[in-house]
Motif scaffolding. Sequence first.
Motif, mmCIF file in Angstrom:
data_model
loop_
_atom_site.group_PDB
_atom_site.id
_atom_site.type_symbol
_atom_site.label_atom_id
_atom_site.label_comp_id
_atom_site.label_asym_id
_atom_site.label_seq_id
_atom_site.Cartn_x
_atom_site.Cartn_y
_atom_site.Cartn_z
ATOM 1 N N MET A 1 5.674 -18.808 16.327
ATOM 2 C CA MET A 1 5.904 -18.438 14.930
ATOM 3 C C MET A 1 6.341 -16.975 14.841
ATOM 4 S SD MET A 1 3.185 -18.556 11.783
ATOM 5 C CE MET A 1 3.633 -17.872 10.181
ATOM 6 N N ALA A 2 7.482 -16.738 14.233
ATOM 7 C CA ALA A 2 7.999 -15.377 14.124
ATOM 8 C C ALA A 2 7.202 -14.582 13.101
ATOM 9 C CB ALA A 2 9.466 -15.416 13.721
ATOM 10 N N LEU A 3 6.988 -13.324 13.407
ATOM 11 C CA LEU A 3 6.265 -12.432 12.509
ATOM 12 C C LEU A 3 7.243 -11.541 11.765
ATOM 13 C CD1 LEU A 3 3.376 -11.371 14.921
ATOM 14 C CD2 LEU A 3 3.311 -13.130 13.166
ATOM 15 N N ASP A 4 6.768 -10.929 10.676
ATOM 16 C CA ASP A 4 7.613 -10.016 9.925
ATOM 17 C C ASP A 4 7.842 -8.738 10.726
ATOM 18 O OD1 ASP A 4 7.751 -11.733 7.768
ATOM 19 O OD2 ASP A 4 5.959 -10.910 6.819
ATOM 20 N N PRO A 5 9.018 -8.132 10.613
ATOM 21 C CA PRO A 5 9.262 -6.873 11.321
ATOM 22 C C PRO A 5 8.495 -5.723 10.678
ATOM 23 C CG PRO A 5 11.164 -7.444 9.970
ATOM 24 C CD PRO A 5 10.219 -8.613 9.905
ATOM 25 N N ILE A 6 7.870 -4.903 11.504
ATOM 26 C CA ILE A 6 7.203 -3.711 11.000
ATOM 27 C C ILE A 6 8.134 -2.500 11.116
ATOM 28 C CG2 ILE A 6 6.142 -3.086 13.217
ATOM 29 C CD1 ILE A 6 3.672 -2.216 11.541
ATOM 30 N N LEU A 7 9.147 -2.637 11.985
ATOM 31 C CA LEU A 7 10.139 -1.577 12.165
ATOM 32 C C LEU A 7 11.527 -2.209 12.174
ATOM 33 C CD1 LEU A 7 10.833 1.427 12.893
ATOM 34 C CD2 LEU A 7 10.745 0.692 15.295
ATOM 35 N N GLU A 8 12.411 -1.681 11.336
ATOM 36 C CA GLU A 8 13.800 -2.132 11.302
ATOM 37 C C GLU A 8 14.715 -0.922 11.440
ATOM 38 O OE1 GLU A 8 14.482 -5.592 8.347
ATOM 39 O OE2 GLU A 8 12.770 -4.473 7.525
ATOM 40 N N VAL A 9 15.578 -0.966 12.425
ATOM 41 C CA VAL A 9 16.539 0.100 12.696
ATOM 42 C C VAL A 9 17.935 -0.462 12.466
ATOM 43 C CG1 VAL A 9 17.494 1.617 14.470
ATOM 44 C CG2 VAL A 9 15.022 1.247 14.344
ATOM 45 N N THR A 10 18.682 0.153 11.561
ATOM 46 C CA THR A 10 19.973 -0.392 11.154
ATOM 47 C C THR A 10 21.084 0.644 11.326
ATOM 48 O OG1 THR A 10 18.832 -1.738 9.487
ATOM 49 C CG2 THR A 10 21.225 -1.541 9.289
ATOM 50 N N ASN A 11 22.035 0.336 12.205
ATOM 51 C CA ASN A 11 23.241 1.148 12.369
ATOM 52 C C ASN A 11 22.920 2.625 12.588
ATOM 53 O OD1 ASN A 11 26.065 1.244 12.536
ATOM 54 N ND2 ASN A 11 26.251 1.895 10.397
ATOM 55 N N LEU A 12 21.934 2.890 13.429
ATOM 56 C CA LEU A 12 21.429 4.256 13.595
ATOM 57 C C LEU A 12 22.319 5.069 14.540
ATOM 58 C CD1 LEU A 12 18.849 5.481 12.331
ATOM 59 C CD2 LEU A 12 17.780 5.259 14.566
ATOM 60 N N VAL B 1 22.864 2.013 16.698
ATOM 61 C CA VAL B 1 21.762 1.240 17.279
ATOM 62 C C VAL B 1 21.136 0.345 16.214
ATOM 63 C CG1 VAL B 1 19.462 1.410 18.303
ATOM 64 C CG2 VAL B 1 21.279 2.968 19.047
ATOM 65 N N ASP B 2 20.942 -0.926 16.556
ATOM 66 C CA ASP B 2 20.326 -1.910 15.659
ATOM 67 C C ASP B 2 19.251 -2.687 16.405
ATOM 68 O OD1 ASP B 2 22.005 -2.323 12.948
ATOM 69 O OD2 ASP B 2 23.424 -1.917 14.565
ATOM 70 N N PHE B 3 18.059 -2.760 15.853
ATOM 71 C CA PHE B 3 17.029 -3.665 16.369
ATOM 72 C C PHE B 3 15.868 -3.683 15.382
ATOM 73 C CE2 PHE B 3 15.695 0.451 17.946
ATOM 74 C CZ PHE B 3 14.306 0.433 17.885
ATOM 75 N N SER B 4 14.994 -4.660 15.536
ATOM 76 C CA SER B 4 13.768 -4.706 14.748
ATOM 77 C C SER B 4 12.619 -5.074 15.673
ATOM 78 C CB SER B 4 13.886 -5.715 13.599
ATOM 79 O OG SER B 4 14.089 -7.024 14.094
ATOM 80 N N VAL B 5 11.414 -4.684 15.281
ATOM 81 C CA VAL B 5 10.218 -4.959 16.078
ATOM 82 C C VAL B 5 9.205 -5.680 15.198
ATOM 83 C CG1 VAL B 5 8.319 -3.961 17.403
ATOM 84 C CG2 VAL B 5 10.608 -2.945 17.544
ATOM 85 N N GLU B 6 8.718 -6.825 15.669
ATOM 86 C CA GLU B 6 7.776 -7.622 14.900
ATOM 87 C C GLU B 6 6.377 -7.020 14.963
ATOM 88 O OE1 GLU B 6 9.868 -8.866 17.093
ATOM 89 O OE2 GLU B 6 11.250 -10.029 15.858
ATOM 90 N N THR C 1 4.391 -5.622 21.510
ATOM 91 C CA THR C 1 4.515 -4.421 22.336
ATOM 92 C C THR C 1 5.944 -4.331 22.855
ATOM 93 O OG1 THR C 1 3.734 -5.634 24.294
ATOM 94 C CG2 THR C 1 2.087 -4.432 23.010
ATOM 95 N N CYS C 2 6.532 -3.155 22.755
ATOM 96 C CA CYS C 2 7.942 -2.962 23.093
ATOM 97 C C CYS C 2 8.116 -1.637 23.815
ATOM 98 C CB CYS C 2 8.775 -2.989 21.807
ATOM 99 S SG CYS C 2 10.534 -2.664 22.043
#
Length: 239
Positions: A1-12, A29-34, A38-39
Amino acid sequence: MALDPILEVTNLTQQFRSGDKKLTVLDHVDFSVEEGTTCSIVGPSGSGKTTLLGLCAGLDRPTTGEVTLNGVQLGPLNEDQRAAVRNKHVGFVFQTFQLVPTLTALENVMVPLELRGVKTSEVQRDAEELLTQVGLADRMSHYPSQLSGGEQQRVAIARAFINKPKILFADEPTGNLDSETGATIEELLFDLNKARGTTLILVTHDLSLAEQCQRIIRLKNGQIHKDEWIDNPTAEQVQ
């Protein structure tokens, strides 16, 4: 089950002036962390790892792009507002410990909650509990200069967790420690993180440390070169 992102990085993107030239440290740079994952962020020196971590935590502003931390867009906020977001939601562990030399171990751990205005008696109780958890029950009254490097990093970890952060940023947390002490700190960091359900994002040159995370983001020349979930038997992966 996917969790909501706590961090979203868009076109940085982050650029700096170097003489009459423009130096691009991060490039779209684009990515998100649920939440709760741990990342690790790895890459050669100069790839933009620490710059990216600082932008994600709101310590600096990007040239372009947006960071959303726990649902809050950092771009429109001023410095004081970003600091308030960090104090409420974020914990930090640095390579250089960043302890206040004139404060005891206990007082160093208490600082984040005292800045928030929490009653001293409550803060002290929580700080004593955390220092006990990291194995420093008998060192609470010692100053940083009286502690070994590993002990100072234990204090820093306790301080990072005192405000019950939603997300913890760690920048080379074992970089100044010998291998044996570093391994102890790694275990402590992951154990506390798991027990408290905190999202962990760490920057490291140490691939063995990076591989203890569920996910590795590899940077190269300011861009995401590879982003992978890894087969880690010690971590539960998000499906």
